[in-house]
Design an enzyme around this catalytic site. Structure first.
Site, PDB file in Angstrom:
ATOM      1  N   CYS A  92       0.756  -1.338   0.065  1.00 32.29           N
ATOM      2  CA  CYS A  92       0.030   0.048   0.054  1.00 32.29           C
ATOM      3  C   CYS A  92       0.804   1.489  -0.012  1.00 32.29           C
ATOM      4  O   CYS A  92       1.395   1.604   0.961  1.00 32.29           O
ATOM      5  CB  CYS A  92      -0.847  -0.241   1.108  1.00 32.29           C
ATOM      6  SG  CYS A  92      -1.814   1.510   1.361  1.00 32.29           S
ATOM      7  N   CYS A 107      -0.621   4.257   2.089  1.00 35.93           N
ATOM      8  CA  CYS A 107      -0.142   4.090   3.495  1.00 35.93           C
ATOM      9  C   CYS A 107       1.294   4.122   3.814  1.00 35.93           C
ATOM     10  O   CYS A 107       1.626   4.687   5.002  1.00 35.93           O
ATOM     11  CB  CYS A 107      -0.531   2.679   3.959  1.00 35.93           C
ATOM     12  SG  CYS A 107      -2.213   1.938   3.355  1.00 35.93           S
ATOM     13  N   ASP A 108       2.140   3.505   3.127  1.00 38.87           N
ATOM     14  CA  ASP A 108       3.503   3.708   3.628  1.00 38.87           C
ATOM     15  C   ASP A 108       4.544   4.475   2.866  1.00 38.87           C
ATOM     16  O   ASP A 108       6.004   4.212   3.088  1.00 38.87           O
ATOM     17  CB  ASP A 108       3.845   1.972   3.441  1.00 38.87           C
ATOM     18  CG  ASP A 108       3.185   1.179   4.561  1.00 38.87           C
ATOM     19  OD1 ASP A 108       2.627   1.761   5.522  1.00 38.87           O
ATOM     20  OD2 ASP A 108       2.990  -0.016   4.386  1.00 38.87           O
TER      21      ASP A 108
HETATM   22  C1  LIG Z   1       0.183  -3.906   4.972  1.00 40.03           C
HETATM   23  C2  LIG Z   1      -0.696  -3.085   5.088  1.00 40.03           C
HETATM   24  C3  LIG Z   1      -0.657  -1.677   5.550  1.00 40.03           C
HETATM   25  C4  LIG Z   1      -1.829  -0.783   5.361  1.00 40.03           C
HETATM   26  N1  LIG Z   1      -1.686   0.406   6.372  1.00 40.03           N
HETATM   27  C5  LIG Z   1      -2.402   0.983   6.168  1.00 40.03           C
HETATM   28  C6  LIG Z   1      -2.455   2.607   6.663  1.00 40.03           C
HETATM   29  O1  LIG Z   1      -1.442   2.909   7.348  1.00 40.03           O
HETATM   30  N2  LIG Z   1      -3.536   3.260   6.622  1.00 40.03           N
HETATM   31  C7  LIG Z   1      -4.859   2.916   6.176  1.00 40.03           C
HETATM   32  O2  LIG Z   1      -5.661   3.809   6.159  1.00 40.03           O
HETATM   33  N3  LIG Z   1      -5.007   1.662   5.303  1.00 40.03           N
HETATM   34  C8  LIG Z   1      -4.011   0.852   5.511  1.00 40.03           C
HETATM   35  N4  LIG Z   1      -4.109  -0.461   4.936  1.00 40.03           N
HETATM   36  C9  LIG Z   1      -5.356  -0.668   4.333  1.00 40.03           C
HETATM   37  C10 LIG Z   1      -6.343  -1.144   5.539  1.00 40.03           C
HETATM   38  O3  LIG Z   1      -5.762  -2.010   6.299  1.00 40.03           O
HETATM   39  C11 LIG Z   1      -7.777  -1.397   4.711  1.00 40.03           C
HETATM   40  O4  LIG Z   1      -8.134  -0.393   3.958  1.00 40.03           O
HETATM   41  C12 LIG Z   1      -8.687  -1.847   5.708  1.00 40.03           C
HETATM   42  O5  LIG Z   1      -8.119  -2.657   6.725  1.00 40.03           O
HETATM   43  C13 LIG Z   1      -9.856  -2.179   5.223  1.00 40.03           C
HETATM   44  O6  LIG Z   1     -10.808  -2.629   6.128  1.00 40.03           O
HETATM   45  P1  LIG Z   1     -12.105  -3.375   5.886  1.00 40.03           P
HETATM   46  O7  LIG Z   1     -12.545  -3.854   7.384  1.00 40.03           O
HETATM   47  O8  LIG Z   1     -12.848  -3.328   4.744  1.00 40.03           O
HETATM   48  O9  LIG Z   1     -11.320  -5.165   5.664  1.00 40.03           O
HETATM   49  P2  LIG Z   1     -10.239  -5.765   6.266  1.00 40.03           P
HETATM   50  O10 LIG Z   1      -9.621  -5.151   7.434  1.00 40.03           O
HETATM   51  O11 LIG Z   1      -9.413  -6.564   5.322  1.00 40.03           O
HETATM   52  O12 LIG Z   1     -10.753  -6.819   7.376  1.00 40.03           O
HETATM   53  C14 LIG Z   1     -11.758  -7.846   6.934  1.00 40.03           C
HETATM   54  C15 LIG Z   1     -11.921  -8.677   7.997  1.00 40.03           C
HETATM   55  O13 LIG Z   1     -12.923  -9.966   7.495  1.00 40.03           O
HETATM   56  C16 LIG Z   1     -12.722 -11.194   7.913  1.00 40.03           C
HETATM   57  N5  LIG Z   1     -13.047 -12.197   7.316  1.00 40.03           N
HETATM   58  C17 LIG Z   1     -12.831 -12.431   5.950  1.00 40.03           C
HETATM   59  N6  LIG Z   1     -13.753 -13.444   5.640  1.00 40.03           N
HETATM   60  C18 LIG Z   1     -14.274 -13.750   6.569  1.00 40.03           C
HETATM   61  C19 LIG Z   1     -15.542 -14.799   6.958  1.00 40.03           C
HETATM   62  N7  LIG Z   1     -15.897 -15.896   5.808  1.00 40.03           N
HETATM   63  N8  LIG Z   1     -16.070 -15.149   8.166  1.00 40.03           N
HETATM   64  C20 LIG Z   1     -15.573 -14.030   9.044  1.00 40.03           C
HETATM   65  N9  LIG Z   1     -14.795 -13.090   8.911  1.00 40.03           N
HETATM   66  C21 LIG Z   1     -14.007 -12.965   7.790  1.00 40.03           C
HETATM   67  C22 LIG Z   1     -10.932 -10.876   8.082  1.00 40.03           C
HETATM   68  O14 LIG Z   1     -10.613 -11.885   8.911  1.00 40.03           O
HETATM   69  C23 LIG Z   1     -10.916  -9.922   8.689  1.00 40.03           C
HETATM   70  O15 LIG Z   1     -11.021  -9.437   9.877  1.00 40.03           O
HETATM   71  C24 LIG Z   1      -3.109  -1.298   4.864  1.00 40.03           C
HETATM   72  C25 LIG Z   1      -3.206  -2.565   4.380  1.00 40.03           C
HETATM   73  C26 LIG Z   1      -1.932  -3.406   4.424  1.00 40.03           C
HETATM   74  C27 LIG Z   1      -2.178  -4.766   3.888  1.00 40.03           C
END
Ligand SMILES: Cc1cc2nc3c(=O)[nH]c(=O)nc-3n(C[C@H](O)[C@H](O)[C@H](O)COP(=O)(O)OP(=O)(O)OC[C@H]3O[C@@H](n4cnc5c(N)ncnc54)[C@H](O)[C@@H]3O)c2cc1C
Length: 317
Positions: A131, A134-135
């Site tokens: 990302c 992010c980084d």
């Molecule tokens: C390495 C990295 C660094 C990042 N740094 C930043 C940053 O500095 N700032 C920033 O704003 N964003 C950052 N991001 C992006 C940010 O993490 C994502 O945009 C954000 O987490 C998305 O949130 P979400 O809730 O949509 O999904 P996610 O965070 O992906 O959460 C999805 C959840 O659903 C769960 N899940 C999936 N399938 C199932 C199932 N069948 N049953 C039950 N649970 C399930 C998963 O286990 C997970 O807990 C980063 C991403 C990465 C990979």
């Protein structure tokens, strides 16, 4: 029988839980075995509002969880294995159990694709990232490598020119898959260089990335290549396998929603990266979780009103 089930415990799912719990809906959150979402795999988060000195990703997600639990969310660290949205109440299988609910919020996120090479996992958050938004800012005046050849790789490379002294794009083929306009911009940029027909096959560094192992895919020669950061931009896989045949998915398997909240099934809402092809940030995911929760509340109020009206009609008949 639950009023609201939330699937996923990243910023989207847990924000939805905070709002729903404060609205007295006592949501059940299936957090997944990898609870907390993608931020559990990163170190410093500097762009989440409210933390002027930054916050560690796992610490931030613990705050989300504590706040959701404080108002009565029931959070289970299990994966949902199957759903049936074809009948009401909706049916959701988690672990060995079947749950039924009037409404569901899907917030299962999207997993960034990694290369699966030696050293990558150990150096995640220590020079290896998926990302740039992010980084990128951590690598001012450093040599940054971007892997990929599509539009998002070019977008990341162009964005990273704001920080890096030099950006090297490494691509497996001899030409880019990106649209012409994005490719032309990247190819013409004085800070961006390209290495063609080459794969990154290893990442090295004791505490932080120091070098990459490259393989020329034509000659199969390998060499070490010094780099301070590696951004992998080869796409994301939305976590939507369990919604096949239940919700409308697009070609890239993201959940389709006209307004970023409603799905094709009334009463089933979507939030976060699982619907977001473009922004993929914690704050945007959290905002979508808030919207989904408010819409679920409104839907449940209407459902209750319909039930009362239905009951009155039956009584008067
Ligand atoms: C390495 C990295 C660094 C990042 N740094 C930043 C940053 O500095 N700032 C920033 O704003 N964003 C950052 N991001 C992006 C940010 O993490 C994502 O945009 C954000 O987490 C998305 O949130 P979400 O809730 O949509 O999904 P996610 O965070 O992906 O959460 C999805 C959840 O659903 C769960 N899940 C999936 N399938 C199932 C199932 N069948 N049953 C039950 N649970 C399930 C998963 O286990 C997970 O807990 C980063 C991403 C990465 C990979």
């Amino acid at each position: 029988m639950e009023r609201l089930i939330i699937i996923g415990s990243g910023p989207a799912g847990l924000t939805a839980a905070i709002y729903a719990a404060r609205a007295n809906l006592a949501p059940v959150v299936f957090a997944g075995y990898q609870y907390g979402g993608q931020l559990m795999f990163t170190t410093e988060v500097e762009n989440f509002p409210g933390f002027p000195n930054g916050v560690l990703g796992p610490e931030l997600m613990e705050h989300f969880r504590t706040q959701a639990e404080r108002f009565g969310s029931k959070i289970e660290n299990v994966d949902v294995t199957k759903v049936d949205f074809s009948q009401r109440p909706f049916r959701v299988w988690a672990g060995d159990d079947l749950y039924e609910a009037d409404s569901v919020i899907v917030a299962t996120g999207a997993s960034a694709r990694w290369l699966g090479i030696p050293g990558e996992e150990q150096l995640r958050g220590r020079g290896v990232s998926t990302c740039a938004t992010c980084d990128g800012a951590f690598f001012k005046e450093r040599h940054i490598v971007v892997v990929g050849g599509g539009d998002s790789a070019m977008e990341e490379a162009l964005f990273l020119t704001r920080f890096g002294s030099k950006i090297t794009v490494i691509h497996r083929r001899d030409s880019l898959r990106a649209s012409k306009i994005m490719a032309d911009r990247a190819l013409a940029h004085p800070k961006i260089e390209f290495i063609w027909n080459t794969a990154v096959v290893g990442a090295k560094g004791e505490f932080h990335l120091q070098a990459l192992e490259l393989e020329n895919l034509v000659t199969h020669e390998t060499r070490e290549f010094a780099a301070d950061a590696l951004f992998i931009a080869i796409g994301h896989d939305p976590n939507t396998a369990i919604f096949d045949g239940q919700l409308t998915l697009d070609n890239a398997r993201y959940i389709v929603s006209d307004d970023g909240v409603h799905t094709n099934i009334p009463g089933v809402f979507v939030a976060g990266d699982v619907n977001d092809i473009r922004y993929k940030q914690a704050i945007t995911a959290a905002g979508m979780g808030c919207k989904a929760s408010l819409e679920a509340e409104r839907y449940l109020e209407e459902l209750d009103a319909e039930r009362v009206a239905g009951g009155l009609e039956t009584a008067s008949a």
